[in-house]
Design a protein around this motif. Structure first.
Motif, short mmCIF file in Angstrom:
data_model
loop_
_atom_site.label_atom_id
_atom_site.label_comp_id
_atom_site.label_asym_id
_atom_site.label_seq_id
_atom_site.Cartn_x
_atom_site.Cartn_y
_atom_site.Cartn_z
N GLU B 75 54.03 22.43 29.69
CA GLU B 75 54.61 23.76 29.44
C GLU B 75 53.79 24.86 30.11
OE1 GLU B 75 56.35 24.61 25.75
OE2 GLU B 75 57.43 22.71 25.88
N PHE B 76 52.54 24.54 30.45
CA PHE B 76 51.70 25.51 31.14
C PHE B 76 52.04 25.59 32.63
CE2 PHE B 76 47.99 25.29 27.90
CZ PHE B 76 48.54 26.35 27.20
N ALA B 77 52.77 24.61 33.12
CA ALA B 77 53.03 24.51 34.56
C ALA B 77 53.56 25.79 35.21
CB ALA B 77 53.98 23.34 34.84
N PRO B 78 54.55 26.48 34.59
CA PRO B 78 55.12 27.66 35.24
C PRO B 78 54.13 28.76 35.60
CG PRO B 78 56.46 27.01 33.36
CD PRO B 78 55.23 26.16 33.34
N ALA B 80 51.64 28.65 37.30
CA ALA B 80 51.17 28.50 38.68
C ALA B 80 51.94 29.43 39.62
CB ALA B 80 51.32 27.05 39.12
N HIS B 81 53.17 29.76 39.25
CA HIS B 81 54.01 30.60 40.11
C HIS B 81 53.62 32.07 40.09
CE1 HIS B 81 56.92 27.16 39.23
NE2 HIS B 81 56.46 26.99 40.45
N LEU B 82 52.83 32.44 39.07
CA LEU B 82 52.42 33.84 39.00
C LEU B 82 51.31 34.13 40.01
CD1 LEU B 82 52.44 34.28 35.12
CD2 LEU B 82 54.03 35.33 36.74
N GLN B 83 51.31 35.37 40.52
CA GLN B 83 50.34 35.73 41.56
C GLN B 83 48.99 36.12 40.96
OE1 GLN B 83 50.99 35.30 44.85
NE2 GLN B 83 52.90 34.41 44.11
N LYS B 84 48.98 37.19 40.17
CA LYS B 84 47.72 37.72 39.65
C LYS B 84 47.13 36.81 38.57
CE LYS B 84 49.23 42.49 40.33
NZ LYS B 84 49.79 43.63 39.57
N MET B 86 45.16 37.47 36.14
CA MET B 86 45.22 38.06 34.80
C MET B 86 46.60 37.87 34.16
SD MET B 86 42.71 38.90 33.21
CE MET B 86 41.95 40.02 32.05
N ASP B 87 47.65 37.91 34.99
CA ASP B 87 49.00 37.65 34.48
C ASP B 87 49.15 36.20 34.04
OD1 ASP B 87 49.60 40.25 35.02
OD2 ASP B 87 50.73 39.85 36.86
N LYS B 88 48.51 35.31 34.80
CA LYS B 88 48.52 33.89 34.42
C LYS B 88 47.91 33.72 33.03
CE LYS B 88 48.01 31.86 39.05
NZ LYS B 88 47.26 30.88 39.86
N LEU B 89 46.76 34.36 32.84
CA LEU B 89 46.05 34.25 31.57
C LEU B 89 46.92 34.76 30.42
CD1 LEU B 89 43.26 33.28 30.78
CD2 LEU B 89 42.46 35.64 30.87
N GLU B 90 47.51 35.92 30.63
CA GLU B 90 48.37 36.52 29.61
C GLU B 90 49.53 35.59 29.28
OE1 GLU B 90 49.55 40.55 30.41
OE2 GLU B 90 51.09 40.52 28.84
N GLU B 91 50.14 35.05 30.29
CA GLU B 91 51.29 34.17 30.08
C GLU B 91 50.89 32.87 29.38
OE1 GLU B 91 54.21 34.97 30.15
OE2 GLU B 91 55.31 33.07 30.10
N PHE B 134 41.79 22.25 28.16
CA PHE B 134 40.86 23.38 28.22
C PHE B 134 40.53 23.74 29.67
CE2 PHE B 134 36.68 25.47 28.12
CZ PHE B 134 36.97 26.52 27.25
N HIS B 135 40.48 22.73 30.52
CA HIS B 135 40.17 23.00 31.92
C HIS B 135 41.26 23.81 32.61
CE1 HIS B 135 36.48 20.59 32.18
NE2 HIS B 135 36.26 21.39 33.20
N VAL B 136 42.51 23.58 32.21
CA VAL B 136 43.59 24.41 32.74
C VAL B 136 43.28 25.88 32.46
CG1 VAL B 136 46.06 24.93 32.64
CG2 VAL B 136 45.28 22.56 32.46
#
Lengths: 205, 205
Positions: B75-78, B80-84, B86-91, B134-136
């Motif tokens: 479920e974390f896979a998507p 990867a498509h985010l650029q920034k 910080m946005d990845k972290l938030e998502e 956790f590594h993700v």
DNA sequence: CTTGTTTACTGAACACTGTTCATTATGTTT
DNA sequence: AAACATAATGAACAGTGTTCAGTAAACAAG
């Protein structure tokens, strides 16, 4: 008519006796390994007697849960002596974590186990202890806001954020999810993470 | 010598069958209400048979626990498509919380219950899924550090801080400790607290 | 003091639980 | 066909939370 009062006293005394024995056994052996029969043996009564004073095991858990909250609120008392609101907040977090470490079974009962909450299902108004404990936190957060140490204006929201962070740290540790960091690293890492947390909210909240 | 391989295949197939039935029953009725006998009935085998494929109930829990981790990591896979970064972290945080809401039983197994961890007591190296998940997170945090979005240099420490916060929020909710905020307020308050969290680490971490 | 009544308590049972193990049934090898 | 290995099971063990009919003691009324 002092006789009814005496009956009431005796009833209260019996509840206390049961709770004391239950607490003793739970703290010594863990919740999983203590049965109603064990508690009954400890106080030298029949198992059925316990059901005359508590509806079921969950209600017994809830009563202990209330006691534990009183203990935690007491442990928060020393923060009143601190001057700066932000120091109070920092110390509260540390006390919460220390409480979790020193009283893992009580912490479990208060914040993790399902049983005590199932005893008050659909009676959300009744859970006074939780309310009270959170208000201690919320008041300190409000002090931080009033003194300008925290910029965000909503004490409830900020309080929940802080509670969640500190609780998450304690809960992940107690439920052995920090095994991934290695046996001797995890304790230090927790302290480091808490320091970083304090640093972060001082800067950004 | 294809016969040993077939035996191995059959064994694997049986494990799968048991786990599938167990999962189905647990998700439908909750962990507390499902017994080994129920699972045995579901697959139309004797209870004793289950013990030929799993050492005990905890080991069964651990196997499901592993599956659940694979699901979460998927479920974390998507992100990867985010650029920034910080946005990845938030998502990621939002996905963690959504996962907890949509799969409360799985979340419980992965991060709250004692049972699955008791199956691997004293074998901390073995818990690969936890490490991997956790590594993700840690990698995304590292990206944030590298891009300058997070100032603190230790990705492990910052990762734990973030995990704890998000986990605390989800865990307190699922274990009904947010009852104190009222039935309809609590869901909103959670979202607000998470937004405030994101805002705070963007500013101060 | 003797009734009748209320209350406190308990033994035994019910329907479960996880787990083990001797015995049976099945499939494989010699 | 006989000997062996493996898979599956029925029955049991020792426990669990909980209920309830029955007993014994404490009280109230006559």
């Amino acid at each position: 008519m002092g006789i009814l009062e005496r009956k009431e006293r005796e009833r209260e005394e019996m509840r206390r006796l049961i709770l004391e024995a239950a607490q003793k056994l739970f703290l010594a052996n863990g919740y999983e390994k203590v049965s109603i029969r064990n508690i009954a043996d400890e106080i030298e009564y029949s198992p059925a007697t316990i059901y005359l004073y508590f509806k079921d095991k969950n209600e017994l858990f809830f009563a202990l849960h209330q006691q534990a909250f009183r203990k935690l609120i007491n442990e928060f008392a020393p923060i009143a002596h601190l001057q700066k609101p932000m120091d109070k907040l920092e110390e509260m977090g540390r006390l919460y974590i220390r409480f979790a470490f020193e009283n893992p079974e009580l912490f479990d009962l208060m914040f993790i186990m399902n049983a005590p909450m199932e005893a008050i299902e659909c009676r959300e108004d009744i859970w006074d202890d939780g309310h009270q404990a959170f208000h201690v936190l919320q008041n300190v957060v409000q002090e931080c806001i009033d003194s300008g140490a925290i910029k965000h204006p909503d004490a409830e929201r900020a309080g929940l954020l802080i509670w969640s962070m500190v609780h998450g740290l304690a809960a992940l540790f107690l439920r052995k999810r920090m095994m991934i960091f290695g046996e001797e690293r995890k304790k230090n890492l927790m302290d480091e993470a808490y320091d970083l947390f304090v640093q972060t909210i001082r800067k950004g909240l």
